[in-house]
Structure formats: structure tokens, C-alpha cells
Design a protein around this motif. Sequence first.
Motif, PDB file in Angstrom:
ATOM      1  N   ALA A  43      51.709  82.645  81.721  1.00 31.84           N
ATOM      2  CA  ALA A  43      52.970  82.172  81.347  1.00 31.84           C
ATOM      3  C   ALA A  43      52.669  80.983  79.873  1.00 31.84           C
ATOM      4  O   ALA A  43      53.528  81.064  79.369  1.00 31.84           O
ATOM      5  N   VAL A  44      51.935  80.351  80.353  1.00 32.46           N
ATOM      6  CA  VAL A  44      51.600  79.894  79.180  1.00 32.46           C
ATOM      7  C   VAL A  44      51.366  80.031  77.946  1.00 32.46           C
ATOM      8  O   VAL A  44      52.396  79.867  76.779  1.00 32.46           O
ATOM      9  N   ALA A  45      50.461  81.041  78.131  1.00 29.96           N
ATOM     10  CA  ALA A  45      49.904  82.224  76.848  1.00 29.96           C
ATOM     11  C   ALA A  45      51.400  82.898  76.706  1.00 29.96           C
ATOM     12  O   ALA A  45      51.768  82.917  74.969  1.00 29.96           O
ATOM     13  N   PHE A  46      52.244  83.268  77.164  1.00 30.77           N
ATOM     14  CA  PHE A  46      53.901  83.769  76.515  1.00 30.77           C
ATOM     15  C   PHE A  46      54.559  83.330  75.510  1.00 30.77           C
ATOM     16  O   PHE A  46      55.304  83.024  75.009  1.00 30.77           O
ATOM     17  N   GLN A  86      64.418  81.587  66.212  1.00 25.67           N
ATOM     18  CA  GLN A  86      63.679  81.763  67.472  1.00 25.67           C
ATOM     19  C   GLN A  86      63.703  83.313  67.643  1.00 25.67           C
ATOM     20  O   GLN A  86      64.636  83.622  67.194  1.00 25.67           O
ATOM     21  N   PRO A  87      62.684  83.838  68.478  1.00 25.73           N
ATOM     22  CA  PRO A  87      62.633  85.308  68.286  1.00 25.73           C
ATOM     23  C   PRO A  87      63.350  85.633  69.351  1.00 25.73           C
ATOM     24  O   PRO A  87      64.061  84.882  70.495  1.00 25.73           O
ATOM     25  N   SER A  88      63.565  86.837  69.542  1.00 23.68           N
ATOM     26  CA  SER A  88      63.959  88.127  71.013  1.00 23.68           C
ATOM     27  C   SER A  88      63.227  87.918  71.624  1.00 23.68           C
ATOM     28  O   SER A  88      61.794  87.766  71.345  1.00 23.68           O
ATOM     29  N   LEU A  89      63.050  88.424  73.007  1.00 22.83           N
ATOM     30  CA  LEU A  89      62.466  88.693  74.090  1.00 22.83           C
ATOM     31  C   LEU A  89      61.231  89.949  73.935  1.00 22.83           C
ATOM     32  O   LEU A  89      60.642  89.582  73.904  1.00 22.83           O
ATOM     33  N   ASP A  90      62.268  90.939  73.377  1.00 17.39           N
ATOM     34  CA  ASP A  90      61.406  91.991  73.057  1.00 17.39           C
ATOM     35  C   ASP A  90      60.208  91.138  71.501  1.00 17.39           C
ATOM     36  O   ASP A  90      58.744  92.090  71.971  1.00 17.39           O
ATOM     37  N   GLU A  91      60.992  90.507  70.753  1.00 17.16           N
ATOM     38  CA  GLU A  91      59.369  89.719  70.136  1.00 17.16           C
ATOM     39  C   GLU A  91      58.521  89.150  70.548  1.00 17.16           C
ATOM     40  O   GLU A  91      57.384  89.434  70.435  1.00 17.16           O
ATOM     41  N   VAL A  92      58.485  88.558  71.628  1.00 15.72           N
ATOM     42  CA  VAL A  92      57.630  87.841  71.974  1.00 15.72           C
ATOM     43  C   VAL A  92      57.308  88.059  73.117  1.00 15.72           C
ATOM     44  O   VAL A  92      55.800  88.577  72.725  1.00 15.72           O
ATOM     45  N   MET A  93      57.816  89.752  73.707  1.00 14.02           N
ATOM     46  CA  MET A  93      56.791  90.383  74.609  1.00 14.02           C
ATOM     47  C   MET A  93      55.636  91.644  73.376  1.00 14.02           C
ATOM     48  O   MET A  93      54.950  91.956  74.162  1.00 14.02           O
ATOM     49  N   GLN A  94      56.052  91.865  72.333  1.00 15.33           N
ATOM     50  CA  GLN A  94      55.039  92.760  71.853  1.00 15.33           C
ATOM     51  C   GLN A  94      54.040  91.438  71.226  1.00 15.33           C
ATOM     52  O   GLN A  94      52.393  92.443  71.110  1.00 15.33           O
ATOM     53  N   LEU A  95      53.957  90.590  70.857  1.00 14.11           N
ATOM     54  CA  LEU A  95      53.053  89.749  70.126  1.00 14.11           C
ATOM     55  C   LEU A  95      51.917  89.475  71.648  1.00 14.11           C
ATOM     56  O   LEU A  95      51.530  89.353  71.012  1.00 14.11           O
TER      57      LEU A  95
END
Length: 264
Positions: free
Chosen positions: A222-225, A243-252
Motif C-alpha cells: 500500500a505504501v509502495a502503491f 494526477q495519474p490514472s489508476l492504470d498508470e499507477v498500476m503500470q509503474l
Amino acid sequence: MHGIQRRDEPTRDVYVVQDEKGDREFAGFGLPSDKYCDCYLDSSVMPVDDIKSAAIMVTGTLALAQPKTRETIEKAVQLAHEGGCKVLVDVNWRPVFWNDHAEAKRIISDYLQKVDLLKVSDADLEWLLDMDLKTALLNPCKVAEAFPRAQGVLVTAGEEGAAYCFKSNAKGESSGFIPCYNVKVEETTGAGDAFTAGFIYKLLQAGGLDALAADATKLKEAVAFGSAAGALTCTRKGAIDGQPSLDEVMQLYDSAQKQVTSAA
């Protein structure tokens, strides 16, 4: 949509100064600070049922600078706890919002003793606890000691990374450190809010604060995300547009996890 309060006063405008590294400082307002609509939140028209039934309520401390809104925010915390809702506070110290900094410290310190989860930055630490960043990152539980009611403390420090310390009745204490993501910084405005949003997304996936605090693996994730969300925000200009999209955060996040796995 309900819960929105409308008044004749304008929405607050904040002047932000940015340095060559992308870091920013809040420099002032277009009007006297008490002339904006956010100074007059009315506790009598709060969405009480929504607050009580929520999994988590998020506030900052800027609203505490104005008496009427402070009363409303403190009432909201009371209602949240009555309904079993957890309260997360992003300390977000901004001197420009306060006329009396000594009074600000007293008010904010008292408020933080009532909440379940705190996010503090390096600037917050120095002002609020007279603690240096190195100490907080090496031992985030030292920060948590100042807030015995809270189940968890998140320490965010931009390029220095993030640390955390959480308490669970079932599993005891969990703490750790997450290094920053390697991104090209354009502007840091909104990064802390993105971190909080990303962390809460994972907290809710885990089943709430109690469940997350009891699971060291999911807590670290959770902290890393949240850190991934904050990092992506820094790659663009603007607190909202950045602000990024959820998909962008998940990719990184997924990319970073794969690199860790490969290195191991």
C-alpha cells in the motif's frame, strides 16, 4: 450530489512559487485569508449518515485555521468515530494560512491526538515534533510515539522516500521504508494528495485499516502503491491535471515490483 455547501464567498485562490527543481511553496492568497467560502463550513448541514457509514474520512489541517470550519471538522471526526469510520489526516503544514503559528501548533497538535492515521512530510516533522528527517525515516515508530491513539503513521519525503509504522492488536507493530521511484520531476504540487489516494485505494482493497495494519505484506504494498501515485504526479504540471490514472499507477508499481523480483 449532496454534502456540498454553497456560499457567496469565492473559492480560495492560492499563489504558488516553484523553484528550478520543481519544489513549490505556498506564497499567499488574492484576498485576506478569512474572505473565502472554505472558512464557513456549517456543521448543521453535514451529511451525517454518509460520514458515519464511510470506511475512512480524510482531512487536512488547513481548515483548522478558521474557527467555524474548525468546529465543523472536529464535529465530523466525532461523527466518524461514532459510526466506526477511521480518520486519516494529512498534516500539510502551511504557515501562510495562520496568523499565530504558536496557536496553530497547539490546535493542530490537539487535533492529531484524535485521529487514527497520519501522513506527515519532512517539513511537518521539523515544525511539529522538532524531529529531523533522517531519524523519522530510520525509525518511523519514533514519530508514532507522539500519537498514541493513531494506528499508523506515514512519513513522506519526496526523493528521500517514504517510511511507515503501524500497530495491530493482532499482529503487533509493523514498520518499513519505501525508496522513491526514479522519475523526471516536473512539479511536485499534488504529489502528497496522490500518495494519500493511492494508499487509501490499497487500504480499502485490504478490507480497511485494521486488516491492513495486521498484514505486513499488504501494508508495504500500500505504501509502495501510494509512492507510485505520488511519483507520477511529479512528472506533470498542475495539482489536478497532474494526477495519474489508476492504470498508470498500476503500470509503474508493477514495473518496479518486477525489477525487485529480477534483482532478487
